[in-house]
Design a protein around this motif. Sequence first.
Motif, PDB file in Angstrom:
ATOM      1  N   GLN A  33      32.748  -7.677  73.106  1.00  0.00           N
ATOM      2  CA  GLN A  33      32.540  -8.190  71.764  1.00  0.00           C
ATOM      3  C   GLN A  33      33.804  -8.060  70.919  1.00  0.00           C
ATOM      4  OE1 GLN A  33      29.977  -9.937  70.550  1.00  0.00           O
ATOM      5  NE2 GLN A  33      31.314 -10.193  68.766  1.00  0.00           N
ATOM      6  N   ALA A  34      34.532  -6.972  71.085  1.00  0.00           N
ATOM      7  CA  ALA A  34      35.777  -6.788  70.337  1.00  0.00           C
ATOM      8  C   ALA A  34      36.799  -7.853  70.696  1.00  0.00           C
ATOM      9  CB  ALA A  34      36.343  -5.396  70.596  1.00  0.00           C
ATOM     10  N   VAL A  35      36.878  -8.176  72.002  1.00  0.00           N
ATOM     11  CA  VAL A  35      37.808  -9.210  72.445  1.00  0.00           C
ATOM     12  C   VAL A  35      37.377 -10.570  71.900  1.00  0.00           C
ATOM     13  CG1 VAL A  35      38.721 -10.432  74.451  1.00  0.00           C
ATOM     14  CG2 VAL A  35      38.527  -7.941  74.490  1.00  0.00           C
ATOM     15  N   LEU A  36      36.086 -10.860  71.969  1.00  0.00           N
ATOM     16  CA  LEU A  36      35.583 -12.135  71.426  1.00  0.00           C
ATOM     17  C   LEU A  36      35.899 -12.248  69.945  1.00  0.00           C
ATOM     18  CD1 LEU A  36      32.083 -12.649  73.087  1.00  0.00           C
ATOM     19  CD2 LEU A  36      34.024 -14.221  73.162  1.00  0.00           C
ATOM     20  N   SER A  37      35.669 -11.180  69.199  1.00  0.00           N
ATOM     21  CA  SER A  37      35.875 -11.201  67.753  1.00  0.00           C
ATOM     22  C   SER A  37      37.333 -11.449  67.394  1.00  0.00           C
ATOM     23  CB  SER A  37      35.400  -9.880  67.148  1.00  0.00           C
ATOM     24  OG  SER A  37      35.545  -9.885  65.747  1.00  0.00           O
ATOM     25  N   ALA A  38      38.261 -11.041  68.255  1.00  0.00           N
ATOM     26  CA  ALA A  38      39.691 -11.215  67.991  1.00  0.00           C
ATOM     27  C   ALA A  38      40.253 -12.487  68.621  1.00  0.00           C
ATOM     28  CB  ALA A  38      40.465 -10.000  68.503  1.00  0.00           C
ATOM     29  N   THR A  39      39.384 -13.322  69.194  1.00  0.00           N
ATOM     30  CA  THR A  39      39.830 -14.551  69.853  1.00  0.00           C
ATOM     31  C   THR A  39      39.529 -15.753  68.970  1.00  0.00           C
ATOM     32  OG1 THR A  39      39.442 -13.603  72.042  1.00  0.00           O
ATOM     33  CG2 THR A  39      39.576 -15.995  71.905  1.00  0.00           C
ATOM     34  N   PHE A  40      40.553 -16.555  68.714  1.00  0.00           N
ATOM     35  CA  PHE A  40      40.416 -17.726  67.849  1.00  0.00           C
ATOM     36  C   PHE A  40      40.808 -18.985  68.609  1.00  0.00           C
ATOM     37  CE2 PHE A  40      40.607 -14.259  64.929  1.00  0.00           C
ATOM     38  CZ  PHE A  40      39.897 -14.649  63.805  1.00  0.00           C
ATOM     39  N   GLU A  41      40.197 -20.099  68.227  1.00  0.00           N
ATOM     40  CA  GLU A  41      40.548 -21.414  68.759  1.00  0.00           C
ATOM     41  C   GLU A  41      40.875 -22.347  67.602  1.00  0.00           C
ATOM     42  OE1 GLU A  41      37.785 -22.510  72.361  1.00  0.00           O
ATOM     43  OE2 GLU A  41      36.649 -21.381  70.875  1.00  0.00           O
ATOM     44  N   ALA A  42      41.828 -23.246  67.823  1.00  0.00           N
ATOM     45  CA  ALA A  42      42.139 -24.316  66.878  1.00  0.00           C
ATOM     46  C   ALA A  42      41.716 -25.627  67.546  1.00  0.00           C
ATOM     47  CB  ALA A  42      43.628 -24.331  66.550  1.00  0.00           C
ATOM     48  N   LEU A  43      40.619 -26.202  67.072  1.00  0.00           N
ATOM     49  CA  LEU A  43      40.018 -27.358  67.725  1.00  0.00           C
ATOM     50  C   LEU A  43      40.215 -28.620  66.896  1.00  0.00           C
ATOM     51  CD1 LEU A  43      36.680 -25.692  68.889  1.00  0.00           C
ATOM     52  CD2 LEU A  43      38.849 -25.907  70.133  1.00  0.00           C
ATOM     53  N   VAL A  44      40.552 -29.699  67.575  1.00  0.00           N
ATOM     54  CA  VAL A  44      40.785 -30.979  66.910  1.00  0.00           C
ATOM     55  C   VAL A  44      39.938 -32.047  67.589  1.00  0.00           C
ATOM     56  CG1 VAL A  44      42.804 -31.415  68.364  1.00  0.00           C
ATOM     57  CG2 VAL A  44      42.549 -32.671  66.228  1.00  0.00           C
ATOM     58  N   GLY A  45      39.416 -32.966  66.814  1.00  0.00           N
ATOM     59  CA  GLY A  45      38.603 -34.047  67.365  1.00  0.00           C
ATOM     60  C   GLY A  45      38.400 -35.121  66.315  1.00  0.00           C
ATOM     61  N   PHE A  46      37.787 -36.230  66.717  1.00  0.00           N
ATOM     62  CA  PHE A  46      37.472 -37.274  65.753  1.00  0.00           C
ATOM     63  C   PHE A  46      36.278 -36.871  64.901  1.00  0.00           C
ATOM     64  CE2 PHE A  46      39.606 -40.055  68.956  1.00  0.00           C
ATOM     65  CZ  PHE A  46      40.605 -40.536  68.118  1.00  0.00           C
ATOM     66  N   GLN A  47      36.334 -37.181  63.609  1.00  0.00           N
ATOM     67  CA  GLN A  47      35.198 -36.969  62.711  1.00  0.00           C
ATOM     68  C   GLN A  47      34.206 -38.109  62.952  1.00  0.00           C
ATOM     69  OE1 GLN A  47      34.843 -34.403  60.825  1.00  0.00           O
ATOM     70  NE2 GLN A  47      33.423 -34.883  59.177  1.00  0.00           N
ATOM     71  N   LEU A  48      33.062 -37.783  63.532  1.00  0.00           N
ATOM     72  CA  LEU A  48      32.143 -38.807  64.029  1.00  0.00           C
ATOM     73  C   LEU A  48      30.822 -38.815  63.277  1.00  0.00           C
ATOM     74  CD1 LEU A  48      32.640 -38.162  67.854  1.00  0.00           C
ATOM     75  CD2 LEU A  48      33.775 -39.904  66.464  1.00  0.00           C
ATOM     76  N   THR A  49      30.159 -39.980  63.315  1.00  0.00           N
ATOM     77  CA  THR A  49      28.795 -40.076  62.820  1.00  0.00           C
ATOM     78  C   THR A  49      27.832 -39.689  63.935  1.00  0.00           C
ATOM     79  OG1 THR A  49      28.538 -42.376  63.510  1.00  0.00           O
ATOM     80  CG2 THR A  49      29.499 -41.986  61.331  1.00  0.00           C
ATOM     81  N   ASP A  50      26.558 -39.523  63.583  1.00  0.00           N
ATOM     82  CA  ASP A  50      25.553 -39.236  64.604  1.00  0.00           C
ATOM     83  C   ASP A  50      25.508 -40.343  65.651  1.00  0.00           C
ATOM     84  OD1 ASP A  50      24.508 -36.739  64.035  1.00  0.00           O
ATOM     85  OD2 ASP A  50      23.084 -37.507  62.560  1.00  0.00           O
ATOM     86  N   ALA A  51      25.600 -41.588  65.189  1.00  0.00           N
ATOM     87  CA  ALA A  51      25.543 -42.722  66.113  1.00  0.00           C
ATOM     88  C   ALA A  51      26.734 -42.721  67.069  1.00  0.00           C
ATOM     89  CB  ALA A  51      25.484 -44.033  65.327  1.00  0.00           C
ATOM     90  N   GLN A  52      27.914 -42.364  66.569  1.00  0.00           N
ATOM     91  CA  GLN A  52      29.105 -42.341  67.421  1.00  0.00           C
ATOM     92  C   GLN A  52      29.026 -41.218  68.445  1.00  0.00           C
ATOM     93  OE1 GLN A  52      31.898 -42.128  64.173  1.00  0.00           O
ATOM     94  NE2 GLN A  52      32.468 -44.285  64.364  1.00  0.00           N
ATOM     95  N   LEU A  53      28.512 -40.052  68.040  1.00  0.00           N
ATOM     96  CA  LEU A  53      28.326 -38.957  68.991  1.00  0.00           C
ATOM     97  C   LEU A  53      27.312 -39.330  70.071  1.00  0.00           C
ATOM     98  CD1 LEU A  53      28.319 -35.769  66.754  1.00  0.00           C
ATOM     99  CD2 LEU A  53      29.776 -36.167  68.729  1.00  0.00           C
ATOM    100  N   LYS A  54      26.219 -39.963  69.651  1.00  0.00           N
ATOM    101  CA  LYS A  54      25.195 -40.373  70.609  1.00  0.00           C
ATOM    102  C   LYS A  54      25.770 -41.362  71.617  1.00  0.00           C
ATOM    103  CE  LYS A  54      20.595 -42.434  70.901  1.00  0.00           C
ATOM    104  NZ  LYS A  54      19.462 -43.017  70.128  1.00  0.00           N
ATOM    105  N   TYR A  55      26.597 -42.267  71.138  1.00  0.00           N
ATOM    106  CA  TYR A  55      27.199 -43.257  72.047  1.00  0.00           C
ATOM    107  C   TYR A  55      28.111 -42.561  73.057  1.00  0.00           C
ATOM    108  CZ  TYR A  55      29.982 -47.138  73.764  1.00  0.00           C
ATOM    109  OH  TYR A  55      30.626 -48.040  74.574  1.00  0.00           O
ATOM    110  N   ASN A  56      28.876 -41.567  72.618  1.00  0.00           N
ATOM    111  CA  ASN A  56      29.768 -40.857  73.527  1.00  0.00           C
ATOM    112  C   ASN A  56      29.007 -40.181  74.654  1.00  0.00           C
ATOM    113  OD1 ASN A  56      32.009 -41.615  72.092  1.00  0.00           O
ATOM    114  ND2 ASN A  56      32.405 -39.607  71.187  1.00  0.00           N
ATOM    115  N   VAL A  57      27.780 -39.758  74.375  1.00  0.00           N
ATOM    116  CA  VAL A  57      26.983 -39.083  75.393  1.00  0.00           C
ATOM    117  C   VAL A  57      26.306 -40.071  76.349  1.00  0.00           C
ATOM    118  CG1 VAL A  57      24.943 -37.640  75.773  1.00  0.00           C
ATOM    119  CG2 VAL A  57      26.552 -37.066  73.963  1.00  0.00           C
ATOM    120  N   THR A  58      25.818 -41.159  75.794  1.00  0.00           N
ATOM    121  CA  THR A  58      24.956 -42.045  76.585  1.00  0.00           C
ATOM    122  C   THR A  58      25.662 -43.230  77.208  1.00  0.00           C
ATOM    123  OG1 THR A  58      24.388 -43.320  74.584  1.00  0.00           O
ATOM    124  CG2 THR A  58      22.965 -41.445  75.166  1.00  0.00           C
ATOM    125  N   ARG A  59      26.904 -43.476  76.895  1.00  0.00           N
ATOM    126  CA  ARG A  59      27.582 -44.666  77.429  1.00  0.00           C
ATOM    127  C   ARG A  59      27.748 -44.564  78.937  1.00  0.00           C
ATOM    128  NH1 ARG A  59      33.873 -43.814  75.451  1.00  0.00           N
ATOM    129  NH2 ARG A  59      34.066 -41.664  76.121  1.00  0.00           N
TER     130      ARG A  59
END
Length: 264
Positions: free
Chosen positions: A238-264
Amino acid sequence: MGGRVGERAGTAIPKKTRLLARARAGSYEAWLFRRRGIAAPVHKVQISVTLRKTAAVATLALVALSGCKRTGELDVTQGVGISAVRSACPVAGVPAGTGDITLFDPAGSTDAKAIDVVATLTNVRANCVEGTDTINSTISFDVQARRIRTDAARTVTLPYFVSVVRGGTQVVSKRVGQVTLNFAAGEARASAQGQGSAIVDRAAATLPQETRDQINRRRKPGDQDAAIDPLSDPAVRQAVLSATFEALVGFQLTDAQLKYNVTR
């Protein structure tokens, strides 16, 4: 380090990833600036969100011997093992389902014949500078896009986010930006570069001394716990997890766009 994280075609996107891609979030950076008496650079709304735990947990194996000198070094002074060096810099990546965006014409359609523009976020890289109080990481990436109709010149602007996640479960800040693609007349493809920043409190990204001592404690063959992974201790993990950070980047999507990415 960078690249796509956990993205597989046909895999359902969990609710927490959907929240990351759509909501504006951020308690951590705002707290960091308030702590210093400085106004936060962007408006932030606090939300309670959980995100991918798998990726952060997978990095734990890289921190078990954080006191060693070089990554990949064979360490025989405390038994046999391959060393790894833990960095306090956030790991850069793309959350599942947010690395692609598809625009349709007409906008409400999801038919293949109505596809207008397809863009992919790729080549994510991070430039991290460790200061005395903060760790500042500049996240850069490329956007590659193609369009169907090529008769005239066209400009397409796409929204993206850069978010800091702590311990694989806590979204602590989020910023939304835009990247602009310029298609020349007669050209089907265009590319652009985007950039964002992630700020992490150095103290929060530093393992407690007690945890470091437990991980790096000398173990000799024959000791009762010589073959026991220190990370099997829930408190250490837990101590290691608490000290671990990620910098995540992605497209800002709508619900419809996310659904399309999954089901296409």
